[in-house]
Motif scaffolding. Sequence first.
Motif, PDB file in Angstrom:
ATOM      1  N   ARG A 137      21.750 -17.101 -26.065  1.00 17.35           N
ATOM      2  CA  ARG A 137      21.849 -18.554 -26.237  1.00 17.35           C
ATOM      3  C   ARG A 137      23.292 -18.953 -26.529  1.00 17.35           C
ATOM      4  O   ARG A 137      23.784 -19.934 -25.985  1.00 17.35           O
ATOM      5  CB  ARG A 137      20.956 -19.034 -27.382  1.00 17.35           C
ATOM      6  N   ALA A 138      23.920 -18.153 -27.381  1.00 12.44           N
ATOM      7  CA  ALA A 138      25.309 -18.483 -27.720  1.00 12.44           C
ATOM      8  C   ALA A 138      26.192 -18.349 -26.489  1.00 12.44           C
ATOM      9  O   ALA A 138      27.028 -19.228 -26.211  1.00 12.44           O
ATOM     10  CB  ALA A 138      25.794 -17.572 -28.845  1.00 12.44           C
ATOM     11  N   VAL A 165      23.747 -30.491 -25.803  1.00 15.76           N
ATOM     12  CA  VAL A 165      23.763 -30.203 -24.366  1.00 15.76           C
ATOM     13  C   VAL A 165      23.134 -28.815 -24.114  1.00 15.76           C
ATOM     14  O   VAL A 165      22.321 -28.645 -23.205  1.00 15.76           O
ATOM     15  CB  VAL A 165      25.212 -30.270 -23.828  1.00 15.76           C
ATOM     16  N   VAL A 166      23.501 -27.832 -24.913  1.00 19.37           N
ATOM     17  CA  VAL A 166      22.980 -26.466 -24.735  1.00 19.37           C
ATOM     18  C   VAL A 166      21.478 -26.451 -24.985  1.00 19.37           C
ATOM     19  O   VAL A 166      20.722 -25.851 -24.220  1.00 19.37           O
ATOM     20  CB  VAL A 166      23.718 -25.480 -25.682  1.00 19.37           C
ATOM     21  N   ASP A 167      21.031 -27.106 -26.033  1.00 19.21           N
ATOM     22  CA  ASP A 167      19.593 -27.121 -26.335  1.00 19.21           C
ATOM     23  C   ASP A 167      18.806 -27.799 -25.224  1.00 19.21           C
ATOM     24  O   ASP A 167      17.724 -27.328 -24.856  1.00 19.21           O
ATOM     25  CB  ASP A 167      19.339 -27.823 -27.673  1.00 19.21           C
ATOM     26  N   GLU A 172      15.147 -27.193 -20.663  1.00 22.75           N
ATOM     27  CA  GLU A 172      14.774 -27.395 -19.261  1.00 22.75           C
ATOM     28  C   GLU A 172      14.557 -26.044 -18.566  1.00 22.75           C
ATOM     29  O   GLU A 172      13.630 -25.882 -17.769  1.00 22.75           O
ATOM     30  CB  GLU A 172      15.862 -28.189 -18.542  1.00 22.75           C
ATOM     31  N   LEU A 173      15.393 -25.080 -18.891  1.00 25.61           N
ATOM     32  CA  LEU A 173      15.278 -23.746 -18.293  1.00 25.61           C
ATOM     33  C   LEU A 173      13.959 -23.081 -18.708  1.00 25.61           C
ATOM     34  O   LEU A 173      13.269 -22.478 -17.878  1.00 25.61           O
ATOM     35  CB  LEU A 173      16.462 -22.874 -18.738  1.00 25.61           C
ATOM     36  N   GLY A 179       6.591 -23.076 -16.027  1.00 25.47           N
ATOM     37  CA  GLY A 179       5.887 -23.631 -14.864  1.00 25.47           C
ATOM     38  C   GLY A 179       5.787 -22.612 -13.759  1.00 25.47           C
ATOM     39  O   GLY A 179       4.791 -22.538 -13.041  1.00 25.47           O
ATOM     40  N   ALA A 180       6.793 -21.798 -13.580  1.00 28.51           N
ATOM     41  CA  ALA A 180       6.784 -20.776 -12.529  1.00 28.51           C
ATOM     42  C   ALA A 180       5.848 -19.631 -12.864  1.00 28.51           C
ATOM     43  O   ALA A 180       5.254 -19.002 -12.001  1.00 28.51           O
ATOM     44  CB  ALA A 180       8.199 -20.245 -12.296  1.00 28.51           C
TER      45      ALA A 180
END
Length: 182
Positions: A137-138, A165-167, A172-173, A179-180
Amino acid sequence: MDQVVMLAASEGANPLMPNPWEILVTGISFAILMFIVVKFVVPAFEKTYAERTEAIEGNIAKAEKAQAEASAALVEYKAQLSDARAEANAIREEARAEGAQILAELKAKAASESARITEQAQVQIAAERQAAVTSLRAEVGTLATELAGRIIGETLEDDARAARVVDRFLGELENENAGAAR
């Protein structure tokens, strides 16, 4: 021999008839000999016979007693042998049961040790995963901030803005991956 008979016949005596003195001397000699045999020889033979009879009967009694003792010893030996075999069987069974118990205890210890090691491994894997996720994450956050800064054209050095922005990007990722996976 004819001459002897003739000579005796000429004297007037009967040759077939023994002399009375010879009969008397022979009878007295026989009586004395019979007295000696009855008085001394027969009792000695009787005494020897009685001693031998007693010795033989004593030996028979001793043999019977020894036979009875041997039979009793044999019965006792067989009883002791039977007891020893029963005791040996009991000891074998006890050893088998004890061996089975020890084996069961070792299996239980091995299972609990295996479960403990597996649990520790799971905890360690989860901790390493969490550390990897945090590290990623970092790094992703830093890369995303740089990339977003290049795309937008302004620097995102403000930590609060960069963290938002990162969160948002990681959220979203994760939504796309969830979903996939379905």
